[in-house]
Design a protein around this motif. Structure first.
Motif, PDB file in Angstrom:
ATOM      1  N   THR A 246       0.864  -1.180   0.000  1.00 47.09           N
ATOM      2  CA  THR A 246       0.000   0.000   0.000  1.00 47.09           C
ATOM      3  C   THR A 246       0.905   1.235   0.000  1.00 47.09           C
ATOM      4  OG1 THR A 246      -0.103   0.067   2.428  1.00 47.09           O
ATOM      5  CG2 THR A 246      -1.875  -1.115   1.284  1.00 47.09           C
TER       6      THR A 246
ATOM      7  N   THR B  45      -4.884   5.541 -10.525  1.00 43.98           N
ATOM      8  CA  THR B  45      -5.279   5.616  -9.122  1.00 43.98           C
ATOM      9  C   THR B  45      -4.536   6.745  -8.422  1.00 43.98           C
ATOM     10  OG1 THR B  45      -5.623   3.215  -9.113  1.00 43.98           O
ATOM     11  CG2 THR B  45      -5.450   4.312  -6.975  1.00 43.98           C
TER      12      THR B  45
ATOM     13  N   TRP C 291      -6.788  -4.545   3.342  1.00 41.79           N
ATOM     14  CA  TRP C 291      -5.572  -3.730   3.365  1.00 41.79           C
ATOM     15  C   TRP C 291      -5.900  -2.396   4.033  1.00 41.79           C
ATOM     16  CZ3 TRP C 291      -6.128  -7.772   0.370  1.00 41.79           C
ATOM     17  CH2 TRP C 291      -5.023  -8.448  -0.153  1.00 41.79           C
TER      18      TRP C 291
ATOM     19  N   TYR D 191       2.716   2.628  -5.946  1.00 36.68           N
ATOM     20  CA  TYR D 191       2.273   3.215  -4.671  1.00 36.68           C
ATOM     21  C   TYR D 191       3.039   4.481  -4.290  1.00 36.68           C
ATOM     22  CZ  TYR D 191       0.581  -1.595  -4.469  1.00 36.68           C
ATOM     23  OH  TYR D 191       0.006  -2.805  -4.772  1.00 36.68           O
TER      24      TYR D 191
ATOM     25  N   SER E   4      -7.076   6.754  -1.160  1.00 36.32           N
ATOM     26  CA  SER E   4      -5.909   7.592  -0.895  1.00 36.32           C
ATOM     27  C   SER E   4      -5.837   7.874   0.602  1.00 36.32           C
ATOM     28  CB  SER E   4      -6.026   8.914  -1.664  1.00 36.32           C
ATOM     29  OG  SER E   4      -7.026   9.742  -1.061  1.00 36.32           O
TER      30      SER E   4
ATOM     31  N   SER F 126      -5.209   1.224   4.820  1.00 39.47           N
ATOM     32  CA  SER F 126      -4.349   2.039   3.958  1.00 39.47           C
ATOM     33  C   SER F 126      -4.522   3.538   4.084  1.00 39.47           C
ATOM     34  CB  SER F 126      -4.582   1.645   2.489  1.00 39.47           C
ATOM     35  OG  SER F 126      -5.939   1.743   2.143  1.00 39.47           O
TER      36      SER F 126
ATOM     37  N   SER G  46      -9.162  -1.133   2.270  1.00 36.18           N
ATOM     38  CA  SER G  46      -9.521  -1.702   0.978  1.00 36.18           C
ATOM     39  C   SER G  46      -9.767  -3.191   1.185  1.00 36.18           C
ATOM     40  CB  SER G  46      -8.389  -1.470  -0.032  1.00 36.18           C
ATOM     41  OG  SER G  46      -8.746  -1.945  -1.314  1.00 36.18           O
TER      42      SER G  46
ATOM     43  N   ARG H  22      -2.803   7.928  -5.569  1.00 33.66           N
ATOM     44  CA  ARG H  22      -2.198   7.240  -4.435  1.00 33.66           C
ATOM     45  C   ARG H  22      -2.070   8.127  -3.199  1.00 33.66           C
ATOM     46  NH1 ARG H  22      -2.968   1.984  -5.388  1.00 33.66           N
ATOM     47  NH2 ARG H  22      -1.870   1.198  -7.217  1.00 33.66           N
TER      48      ARG H  22
ATOM     49  N   PHE I 225     -11.756   0.693  -5.054  1.00 32.87           N
ATOM     50  CA  PHE I 225     -10.422   0.231  -4.695  1.00 32.87           C
ATOM     51  C   PHE I 225      -9.561   1.365  -4.133  1.00 32.87           C
ATOM     52  CE2 PHE I 225     -12.122  -2.224  -8.140  1.00 32.87           C
ATOM     53  CZ  PHE I 225     -11.700  -3.535  -7.952  1.00 32.87           C
ATOM     54  N   ALA I 226      -8.528   0.952  -3.409  1.00 30.19           N
ATOM     55  CA  ALA I 226      -7.335   1.756  -3.129  1.00 30.19           C
ATOM     56  C   ALA I 226      -7.615   3.179  -2.660  1.00 30.19           C
ATOM     57  CB  ALA I 226      -6.451   1.792  -4.381  1.00 30.19           C
TER      58      ALA I 226
END
Length: 385
Positions: A53, A272, A109, A335, A195, A111, A126, A274, A192-193
């Motif tokens: 991550t 994405t 995850w 990442y 920030s 993050s 996530s 980050r 997803f993912a």
């Protein structure tokens, strides 16, 4: 006539905002080569203890800095400053491998973190539902064809030493598609993912990545909340305002399209997001992304006054990326996240004239990605604004 005038004024206002964004864009450039923060071969507490991550940091009430860039079994680096953190093998969080996709609690995850006081720490997670391990739900047994993702939440009451779900599942869910899980659909689906979380005015903001599915368009979505303690208080951007209420699935007569987010600046944020930080001198936000644009693959930055309008991205460093590398490459990267050791924020939300871009370096083994990956950082200088 009034409607035409108002529409024209709105259009001109948007053009003016975008022009101002371009004029005020910051220049971020790297200085030197990457330095290793942690080495998997030297520092891993377990085989799976690898940075998966973007790096996030916060200071607890005692002044200890927690740096987290971990896998689904999460651990932190801790120390007196961002420059002096060291691996801590204590597990701070992991998902519970629930078999029911409606619970949003499989492999998770952690993050994104935000602490108002250094004791209570709120987090975004996530959550990946790995249906390939449940063949009744995923007959193909292929990870990518059956993967559904959602954003959930966790909380710490001990300054980040340990985290738990913010509410019993599924009430810890922040954002999920308004469609029931449907097994093997041939692609990954969901949100997803996330920030990192940043404060702006009376709200907290975070980006997430959406894949195209049903009414949901692909791109970088922005959400905000005025209450970090309530997972359901987050609202997504609909293209005009933060009015999207994320739901687990729609009820009869409730249109799914009312519960999906509109990607922000899709021509700019093509990967994405980050990390997002605020430049102290100018007040502008800087986003970091790993993507391919204009035929160049690497780490990019973009600048915004308001998190909605973004400048044209600038290439920070050309590099092979996760899933975008060649067999002749020794390593791939992903990442990217900007962190300033001298940040004036407990949550490292701001940067000054210089900072570091933290990244994961994936050391390739015969063209394969393995657990052998390192957390590295490069110094950057920031000009303009």
């Amino acid at each position: 006539m009034f409607r035409r005038t108002a529409a024209l004024a709105f259009t001109l206002g948007m053009v003016a905002t975008q022009a101002a964004t371009q004029a005020d864009a910051l220049t971020v450039r790297t200085v030197g080569e990457p330095e290793t923060v942690t080495s998997w071969q030297r520092d891993a507490c377990a085989e799976s203890d690898a940075p998966d991550t973007p790096a996030r940091a916060f200071r607890d009430a005692g002044g200890t800095v927690h740096l987290i860039a971990s896998h689904s079994t999460a651990r932190a680096l801790t120390g007196p400053s961002l420059d002096a953190v060291r691996p801590n093998c204590r597990v701070i969080f992991q998902g519970h491998a629930q078999d029911d996709p409606r619970l949003h609690d499989d492999r998770s995850w952690i993050s994104s973190f935000y602490t108002p006081d250094g004791t209570t720490v709120f987090a975004l997670v996530s959550n990946e539902f790995h249906a390939q391990k449940r063949r009744a739900l995923c007959p193909s047994g292929e990870y990518m064809r059956c993967w559904r993702n959602s954003i959930t939440s966790a909380i710490s009451s001990d300054g980040g030493a340990s985290f738990r779900l913010s509410a019993p599942p599924p009430n810890h869910t922040v954002a999920t598609l308004p469609y029931p899980y449907s097994g093997d659909v041939g692609q990954r689906t969901g949100y997803f993912a996330p920030s990192n979380i940043v404060r702006n005015g009376d709200h907290w903001y975070a980006f997430l990545w959406a894949e195209r599915f049903g009414a949901q368009q692909r791109g970088a979505c922005l959400m905000r909340t005025d209450n970090l303690a309530d997972p359901r208080a987050w609202r997504g951007w609909d293209g005009k305002s933060f009015s999207v209420r994320f739901v687990r699935e729609t009820q009869a007569g409730d249109p799914p399209e009312a519960h999906v987010c509109a990607p922000v600046a899709p021509d700019v944020l093509q990967g994405t997001v980050r990390s997002i930080v605020r430049h102290r001198a100018s007040g502008l936000f800087i986003a970091t992304l790993a993507m391919t644009r204009d035929g160049q693959t690497g780490v990019w930055t973009a600048t915004s006054p308001d998190l909605v309008n973004w400048s044209k991205p600038q290439l920070l460093r050309a590099a092979p990326l996760l899933f975008r590398y060649g067999c002749g490459d020794a390593a791939a990267f992903d990442y990217p996240a900007l962190l300033d050791p001298g940040s004036q924020s407990r949550n490292f939300e701001d940067v000054g004239k210089s900072a570091y871009v933290y990244m994961t370096r994936l050391n390739l083994d015969k063209c394969r990605i393995t657990w052998n990956r390192d957390l590295v950082r490069m110094r950057v200088e920031i000009d303009g604004g």
